[in-house]
Design a protein around this motif. Structure first.
Motif, PDB file in Angstrom:
ATOM      1  N   GLY A 150       0.810  -1.211   0.000  1.00 20.50           N
ATOM      2  CA  GLY A 150       0.000   0.000   0.000  1.00 20.50           C
ATOM      3  C   GLY A 150       0.841   1.258   0.000  1.00 20.50           C
ATOM      4  O   GLY A 150       1.986   1.263   0.467  1.00 20.50           O
ATOM      5  N   GLN A 151       0.291   2.335  -0.530  1.00 17.72           N
ATOM      6  CA  GLN A 151       1.003   3.602  -0.544  1.00 17.72           C
ATOM      7  C   GLN A 151       0.023   4.774  -0.595  1.00 17.72           C
ATOM      8  O   GLN A 151      -1.117   4.647  -1.041  1.00 17.72           O
ATOM      9  CB  GLN A 151       1.949   3.689  -1.727  1.00 17.72           C
ATOM     10  CG  GLN A 151       1.245   3.753  -3.083  1.00 17.72           C
ATOM     11  CD  GLN A 151       2.205   4.041  -4.220  1.00 17.72           C
ATOM     12  OE1 GLN A 151       3.180   3.320  -4.399  1.00 17.72           O
ATOM     13  NE2 GLN A 151       1.926   5.085  -4.984  1.00 17.72           N
ATOM     14  N   LEU A 152       0.499   5.917  -0.127  1.00 13.45           N
ATOM     15  CA  LEU A 152      -0.232   7.177  -0.186  1.00 13.45           C
ATOM     16  C   LEU A 152       0.447   8.099  -1.194  1.00 13.45           C
ATOM     17  O   LEU A 152       1.677   8.149  -1.274  1.00 13.45           O
ATOM     18  CB  LEU A 152      -0.255   7.866   1.181  1.00 13.45           C
ATOM     19  CG  LEU A 152      -1.280   7.399   2.211  1.00 13.45           C
ATOM     20  CD1 LEU A 152      -0.989   8.073   3.553  1.00 13.45           C
ATOM     21  CD2 LEU A 152      -2.704   7.714   1.772  1.00 13.45           C
ATOM     22  N   SER A 153      -0.352   8.841  -1.961  1.00 12.71           N
ATOM     23  CA  SER A 153       0.184   9.844  -2.880  1.00 12.71           C
ATOM     24  C   SER A 153      -0.592  11.142  -2.696  1.00 12.71           C
ATOM     25  O   SER A 153      -1.804  11.129  -2.457  1.00 12.71           O
ATOM     26  CB  SER A 153       0.053   9.393  -4.342  1.00 12.71           C
ATOM     27  OG  SER A 153       0.818   8.238  -4.604  1.00 12.71           O
TER      28      SER A 153
ATOM     29  N   ALA B 132      -2.322  -2.875  -3.900  1.00 12.01           N
ATOM     30  CA  ALA B 132      -2.333  -3.893  -4.956  1.00 12.01           C
ATOM     31  C   ALA B 132      -1.572  -5.118  -4.478  1.00 12.01           C
ATOM     32  O   ALA B 132      -0.400  -5.028  -4.101  1.00 12.01           O
ATOM     33  CB  ALA B 132      -1.699  -3.354  -6.232  1.00 12.01           C
ATOM     34  N   ALA B 133      -2.255  -6.268  -4.477  1.00 15.86           N
ATOM     35  CA  ALA B 133      -1.615  -7.522  -4.070  1.00 15.86           C
ATOM     36  C   ALA B 133      -2.502  -8.690  -4.447  1.00 15.86           C
ATOM     37  O   ALA B 133      -3.740  -8.613  -4.347  1.00 15.86           O
ATOM     38  CB  ALA B 133      -1.356  -7.525  -2.559  1.00 15.86           C
ATOM     39  N   ASN B 134      -1.874  -9.787  -4.898  1.00 11.74           N
ATOM     40  CA  ASN B 134      -2.570 -11.048  -5.144  1.00 11.74           C
ATOM     41  C   ASN B 134      -3.790 -10.888  -6.045  1.00 11.74           C
ATOM     42  O   ASN B 134      -4.873 -11.417  -5.768  1.00 11.74           O
ATOM     43  CB  ASN B 134      -2.995 -11.679  -3.809  1.00 11.74           C
ATOM     44  CG  ASN B 134      -1.823 -11.953  -2.895  1.00 11.74           C
ATOM     45  OD1 ASN B 134      -0.760 -12.384  -3.349  1.00 11.74           O
ATOM     46  ND2 ASN B 134      -2.000 -11.682  -1.607  1.00 11.74           N
TER      47      ASN B 134
ATOM     48  N   ARG C  48      -8.215   1.337  -4.864  1.00 19.21           N
ATOM     49  CA  ARG C  48      -7.741   2.688  -5.114  1.00 19.21           C
ATOM     50  C   ARG C  48      -8.812   3.659  -4.643  1.00 19.21           C
ATOM     51  O   ARG C  48      -9.976   3.568  -5.044  1.00 19.21           O
ATOM     52  CB  ARG C  48      -7.481   2.870  -6.610  1.00 19.21           C
ATOM     53  CG  ARG C  48      -7.049   4.248  -7.032  1.00 19.21           C
ATOM     54  CD  ARG C  48      -7.021   4.311  -8.564  1.00 19.21           C
ATOM     55  NE  ARG C  48      -6.800   5.661  -9.027  1.00 19.21           N
ATOM     56  CZ  ARG C  48      -5.625   6.189  -9.305  1.00 19.21           C
ATOM     57  NH1 ARG C  48      -4.547   5.443  -9.171  1.00 19.21           N
ATOM     58  NH2 ARG C  48      -5.511   7.426  -9.718  1.00 19.21           N
ATOM     59  N   ALA C  49      -8.431   4.593  -3.777  1.00 14.39           N
ATOM     60  CA  ALA C  49      -9.356   5.613  -3.283  1.00 14.39           C
ATOM     61  C   ALA C  49      -8.679   6.974  -3.398  1.00 14.39           C
ATOM     62  O   ALA C  49      -7.492   7.110  -3.066  1.00 14.39           O
ATOM     63  CB  ALA C  49      -9.746   5.329  -1.836  1.00 14.39           C
ATOM     64  N   GLU C  50      -9.424   7.965  -3.866  1.00 11.48           N
ATOM     65  CA  GLU C  50      -8.820   9.281  -4.087  1.00 11.48           C
ATOM     66  C   GLU C  50      -9.800  10.399  -3.754  1.00 11.48           C
ATOM     67  O   GLU C  50     -10.940  10.410  -4.233  1.00 11.48           O
ATOM     68  CB  GLU C  50      -8.360   9.399  -5.538  1.00 11.48           C
ATOM     69  CG  GLU C  50      -7.573  10.666  -5.830  1.00 11.48           C
ATOM     70  CD  GLU C  50      -6.782  10.554  -7.118  1.00 11.48           C
ATOM     71  OE1 GLU C  50      -5.847   9.723  -7.162  1.00 11.48           O
ATOM     72  OE2 GLU C  50      -7.100  11.274  -8.079  1.00 11.48           O
TER      73      GLU C  50
END
Length: 716
Positions: A468-471, A507-509, A514-516
């Motif tokens: 997971g990541q934040l942008s 994103a995995a498996n 995705r939420a924005e």
């Protein structure tokens, strides 16, 4: 003198002979080529970057035992001991660094489709495998969050922005006329077939400083670099015929497709809500030629189409229908080159030309317009290390538009010529293994408006967990007012918006979430004082507005065997005071809630793929002049269920069926009201609806290829 020349030639030969050629190929652990890898001899300036096929070559004065360094972003740097004089070309395999498989990337505002897109939420050809899209790229994109469903237009409306706020690019070169011809309140299609494209990037905001003159979005289409084999595709459809072919040579390849569309036989069988005199017909084609050079790839792309139709269109202001007889000719080409030179330098350059002409009979009146457009591009990039890459470049856009309207014995002329120059610079910085940044600025000058703008852009991404990541992203964006205004006057300021984005991506498996959150602040929007923009309207830039909301996307291809599905939801709150609006209100193309569910299921026993799409949107506002409040009306909710079925007759032959809006929902997109009240003081109206309750499609698709296995299933 002869002696001097002889000595000079002798020394030159010695110098040439002292140069040793170092060449080879850089690949990953799976043997796939790595483009842009940095290869050089340690302690010297002798080196090169690998091209699209992974190959590199350079010459060196170095002698004896040396160390060859091979480095590439997200891969471990490799050192190889060589003896220059006895060196033989070879391949070097690079290992991905510890965190490369889950490397942090900036994903705010961008959906990508392509095998090289680490932030991809769609598979390489998913963009056109969606039921209800009918092979239309724009139709498929409308199932993604951020895109509004505007059925009477068929164009791309993004996050409270109109369709002209989105720019389309092919291989980095702008397309000035991306949509086909249409009549008022009838949907159009994107001009380009999906068959020649390998990657699609759909930006919903906060995009790179490389792109400008767009307030809301950019759509980037990338043609295929290297076709896998020679093949021929043939299509027999209820709406027409199609053929495509790909040829390959040692360093080059050529692909093309041709399509003939004629809706007359279909519309004689299926009842329409439009009174056609001559249904839509078109002849179109595309081609792309590719040529590999030692350090780069050259592409030449061209597309054309000629379309015509003739219909009787109801208008609430007239007792008799208005006859609309339209012919359109369109041609677009671009050439582009992307390659490497020097020590870690890359170059991308190209030129694009577009031409469009419309001729329309409106009862006894006649409208003719044409547009010539050009785009010149130069982009340079320098990789200083695995942590810093600097990019800068420039664009030049030229547009020449002319329009003539013939009414009785009078002729009205309008038009404009515009040139825009732009420069930009941007840097990608890896601050740590979990934290990256992109910082840039773009400057633009318009000679038509005699105005300049400066747009800062900045984005950050932080890795919160393994998957997971934040942008976050911020940017200013300017755009010239639309053609409908510029053809009458140039006394404008550029329109402006500021984007604020906060994005979470997981994103995995085989699963993607995705939420924005987004906020857009509009300034300098165009206003005028008449019902429609015209030559004697009074224009100003006093308009303003905002759009804010939430987009959510979920995809799962693992939970249920053979099932791949995604769900996208958008919430938007938007208000504008622009055009001839009397207050700041939600514009007529915005639905507050939009939901799309797309599913694809492979039935092995039947050798079939079943695809289902359901799109829903809440009602959109419209202005009812019979009421006191402005834009107080609201249409009923939109709902459309579409189904498609692809059956493999054999490995390379497919029978394809699809039905759009299976349930026949009577979707209403708004209302047209009379210009003046009737005898009772009421303004009469007519609904803006779909051209047909349903759309049926049957096609037979046959592929002839060297491997006897390829088919067009992924393109349906």
């Amino acid at each position: 003198m002869k002696t001097i020349i002889t000595i000079f030639c002798f020394l030159s030969c010695l110098a040439i002979q002292s140069q040793t050629k170092i060449s080879g190929k850089v690949v990953d652990q799976k043997g796939k080529p790595l483009e842009g890898a940095n290869v050089f001899i340690e302690g010297t300036y002798d080196g090169a970057s690998s091209d699209a096929s992974g190959a590199f070559t350079f010459e060196t004065d170095a002698k004896g035992n040396q160390t060859l360094l091979i480095s590439f972003l997200t891969f471990e740097t490799t050192k190889e001991a060589i003896v220059v004089e006895s060196y033989q070309p070879r391949s070097f395999k690079l290992k991905e660094s510890v965190n490369a498989l889950d490397a942090v990337v900036i994903s705010a505002g961008t959906f990508q489709a392509g095998s090289n897109a680490k932030a991809a939420v769609l598979k390489p050809l998913d963009i056109v495998t969606t039921a209800g899209s009918a092979g239309n790229i724009i139709g498929a994109l409308q199932t993604l969050p951020g895109a509004q469903i505007v059925g009477e237009s068929g164009r791309l409306f993004v996050r409270g922005g109109e369709s002209d706020e989105t720019q389309t690019y092919i291989d980095g070169i702008r397309v000035a006329q991306p949509y086909g011809v249409s009549a008022n309140n009838l949907p159009t299609r994107g001009r380009f077939s999906p068959f020649l494209f390998s990657g699609i990037s759909f930006s919903t905001g906060g995009y790179s400083a490389e792109y400008g003159d767009a307030l809301s979005s950019v759509l980037l289409l990338s043609t295929i670099n290297d076709p896998d084999q020679e093949k021929t595709d043939v299509a027999f459809m209820t709406v027409g015929l199609g053929v495509g072919n790909t040829q390959k040579w040692e360093k080059s390849s050529l692909s093309f497709n041709m399509n003939y569309i004629n809706l007359e036989p279909y519309q004689k069988l299926i009842k329409q809500n439009v009174d056609w005199n001559k249904p839509y017909q078109s002849m179109s084609g595309e081609m792309v030629y590719r040529r590999h050079f030692e350090n780069g790839l050259f592409k030449f792309y061209a597309a054309f189409d000629h379309a015509s139709f003739d219909l009787n269109q109801k208008d609430v202001n007239y007792a008799d229908p208005v006859r609309v007889d339209t012919k359109n000719s369109n041609f677009y080409l671009n050439s582009s080159y992307k390659g490497n030179f020097g020590a870690n330098w890359t170059i991308q350059t190209g030129v694009g030309l577009g031409y469009s002409q419309n001729k329309t009979d409106l009862n006894a009146d006649f409208l003719k317009n044409r547009e010539n457009a050009a785009h010149l591009k130069l982009k340079l990039s320098k990789k200083f290390s695995n942590k810093v890459r600097f990019t800068f470049g420039g664009d030049y856009f030229l547009t020449d538009f002319k329009e003539h309207f013939f009414q009785d014995v009078n002729t009205f002329q309008s038009g404009y010529t515009s040139s825009i120059g732009a420069l930009y610079a941007e840097s990608d910085i890896v601050l740590s293994k979990d934290f990256v940044a992109k910082v840039g600025v773009r400057g633009m000058y318009s000679d038509l408006l005699e105005k300049s703008t400066i747009d800062p852009r900045i984005s950050f991404a932080y890795k919160t967990s393994k998957n997971g990541q934040l942008s976050v992203a911020y940017g200013d964006f300017h755009q010239l007012p639309k053609q409908d205004y510029l053809k009458y006057t140039s006394g404008f300021e550029p329109e402006k918006t500021a984007h604020y984005l906060l994005n979470y991506n997981y994103a995995a498996n085989g699963q993607t979430l995705r939420a924005e959150l987004f906020y857009k602040d509009y300034e300098n929007l165009v206003k005028y004082n008449t019902d429609l923009p015209q030559y004697n309207s009074v224009y100003n830039n006093n308009g303003s507005g905002f759009a804010k909301g939430l987009d959510i996307f979920w995809r799962d291809s693992k939970a249920i065997k053979s099932l791949d599905y995604w769900v996208s939801y958008s919430y938007i709150d938007s208000k504008r005071d622009y055009k001839n609006y009397t207050a700041s209100v939600t514009p007529g193309f915005v639905a507050k809630h939009t939901l799309s569910v797309v599913g694809k299921y492979w039935i092995d026993d039947l050798r079939s793929q079943l695809s289902v799409t359901n799109s829903f949107a809440t009602g959109r506002p419209y202005n009812n002049p019979n009421e006191t409040l402005f834009m107080n009306g609201k249409t009923k909710s939109y709902n459309s269920l579409s189904v498609s079925w692809a059956y493999l007759l054999s490995q390379q032959k497919i029978l394809f069926f699809s039905v759009s809006n299976v349930l026949g929902n009577d979707n209403v997109f708004g209302y047209q009201y009379a210009n003046s009240p009737d005898m009772s003081g009421q303004f009469q109206r007519q609904a803006i609806t779909q051209p047909a309750d349903r759309f049926f499609f049957v096609g037979f698709f046959w592929t002839i290829s060297q491997d006897k296995k390829s088919n067009q299933l992924d393109n349906l």
